[in-house]
Design a protein around this motif. Structure first.
Motif, PDB file in Angstrom:
ATOM      1  N   ASP A 232      34.229  38.333  37.126  1.00 53.90           N
ATOM      2  CA  ASP A 232      33.622  39.590  36.692  1.00 53.90           C
ATOM      3  C   ASP A 232      34.670  40.704  36.734  1.00 53.90           C
ATOM      4  O   ASP A 232      35.340  40.896  37.757  1.00 53.90           O
ATOM      5  N   PRO A 233      34.843  41.463  35.652  1.00 55.25           N
ATOM      6  CA  PRO A 233      35.841  42.542  35.649  1.00 55.25           C
ATOM      7  C   PRO A 233      35.639  43.565  36.761  1.00 55.25           C
ATOM      8  O   PRO A 233      36.615  44.162  37.238  1.00 55.25           O
ATOM      9  N   ARG A 237      38.566  45.325  39.218  1.00 56.47           N
ATOM     10  CA  ARG A 237      38.791  46.772  39.322  1.00 56.47           C
ATOM     11  C   ARG A 237      38.599  47.255  40.756  1.00 56.47           C
ATOM     12  O   ARG A 237      39.350  48.105  41.244  1.00 56.47           O
ATOM     13  N   TRP A 255      43.478  37.052  33.247  1.00 56.85           N
ATOM     14  CA  TRP A 255      42.018  36.991  33.162  1.00 56.85           C
ATOM     15  C   TRP A 255      41.538  35.553  33.285  1.00 56.85           C
ATOM     16  O   TRP A 255      40.424  35.302  33.728  1.00 56.85           O
ATOM     17  N   GLU A 260      38.090  39.853  29.186  1.00 56.81           N
ATOM     18  CA  GLU A 260      37.434  40.949  29.897  1.00 56.81           C
ATOM     19  C   GLU A 260      35.970  41.106  29.495  1.00 56.81           C
ATOM     20  O   GLU A 260      35.143  41.592  30.274  1.00 56.81           O
ATOM     21  N   LEU A 274      44.775  44.952  32.088  1.00 59.73           N
ATOM     22  CA  LEU A 274      43.605  45.503  32.774  1.00 59.73           C
ATOM     23  C   LEU A 274      43.554  47.001  32.502  1.00 59.73           C
ATOM     24  O   LEU A 274      44.471  47.733  32.880  1.00 59.73           O
ATOM     25  N   ASP A 275      42.490  47.438  31.836  1.00 60.84           N
ATOM     26  CA  ASP A 275      42.323  48.853  31.507  1.00 60.84           C
ATOM     27  C   ASP A 275      43.568  49.429  30.827  1.00 60.84           C
ATOM     28  O   ASP A 275      44.058  50.512  31.168  1.00 60.84           O
TER      29      ASP A 275
END
Length: 286
Positions: A232-233, A237, A255, A260, A274-275
């Protein structure tokens, strides 16, 4: 079958009941197929290291993160192939002729120790672990990354090692933590006097709240392969934010099989952004 090298009972493969034993390979197989040169991984595709060194191969499962082990999958492809280094699949095997390989690599490297095993597996004799440490101490121009799920044995054995010599400055010590059930591994890790202590959260299988006191680096990654479990993202985070708050370098490795957005696209397409950012922070080299 080659002779069993350990004095402890043979391991049991959890969940199957299949017996797996510790072997010392015949000399002709310890360094390569039919003795035709050493198996020397002088480079590695693992994003957070530069090379791998496997004086031991094979392991047994201890927690959910082991369920779809990439090393087991690779090794078992060759089980029963006479003369192949993995003729005995993922059975635990000591490979004494590989002990001195890092001394042949003259340029400094980051070296992941036992990418195909666990140095502190219960069936690896203490004396063999000592020999691995002797090589790491002697090869002082390299930096070695040791990763284990068996931190209690690592802590207890390294206390004995410390009575002989101080912990080598060039040896990092890490543990794998895949979900909250196994965070206690970090407690044992903190008792090990390595200058760099790190946690690998790969595969990340659930949300984590980590005590990052005394931890110098965190790696995070999702699972890859045909049976991969989705990460799960929000877990990623949150882990990143914990590291930022604690001032601990954060390395986002991948990932995995799912991107994502939760789509199964494969490791390569899913990538490691990521982001909008690649997190490849590293601790300061010693």
């Amino acid at each position: 079958m080659p002779p069993c090298s350990a004095t402890r009972p043979a391991c049991t493969w959890r969940g199957t009941g299949t017996q797996r034993s510790t072997h010392i390979l015949p000399r002709a197989l310890q360094c390569g197929r039919r003795g035709r040169g050493p198996v020397m991984a002088q480079s590695s595709k693992i994003e957070w290291t530069q090379a791998t060194w496997n004086p031991i191969t094979g392991c047994t499962k201890v927690s959910p993160g082991c369920a779809h082990c990439y090393a087991e999958t690779m090794a078992e492809r060759w089980r029963g192939i006479s003369g192949h280094p993995f003729e005995y699949g993922f059975d635990l095997q000591l490979r004494p002729n590989r002990l001195k390989l890092p001394l042949l690599w003259k340029r400094p490297k980051l070296i992941f120790v036992n990418s195909m095993s666990d140095l502190f597996h219960e069936n690896v004799p203490d004396a063999f672990v000592v020999k691995v440490f002797e090589t790491m101490r002697e090869a002082s121009w390299h930096t070695f990354q040791v990763l284990t799920k068996r931190t209690e044995r690592a802590r207890d054995l390294t206390r004995k090692l410390a009575e002989l010599d101080p912990w080598p400055d060039n040896v990092w010590m890490g543990t794998s933590i895949e979900n909250q059930r196994w965070v206690q591994r970090a407690d044992s890790l903190r008792e090990i006097p390595a200058k760099i202590r790190f946690i690998s959260c790969e595969p990340l299988l659930g949300p984590l709240r980590l005590n990052l006191h005394g931890i110098h680096w965190v790696i995070c990654g999702g699972e890859s392969g045909a049976r991969a479990r989705r990460m799960d993202p929000s877990w990623v985070r949150d882990l990143r934010d914990q590291c930022v708050a604690a001032g601990v370098p954060f390395f986002f490795k991948q990932w995995g099989a799912f991107d994502e957005n939760g789509r199964r696209v494969g490791k390569k397409r899913a990538g490691r952004i990521l982001d909008g950012q690649i997190f490849d922070e590293m601790p300061r080299l010693v």
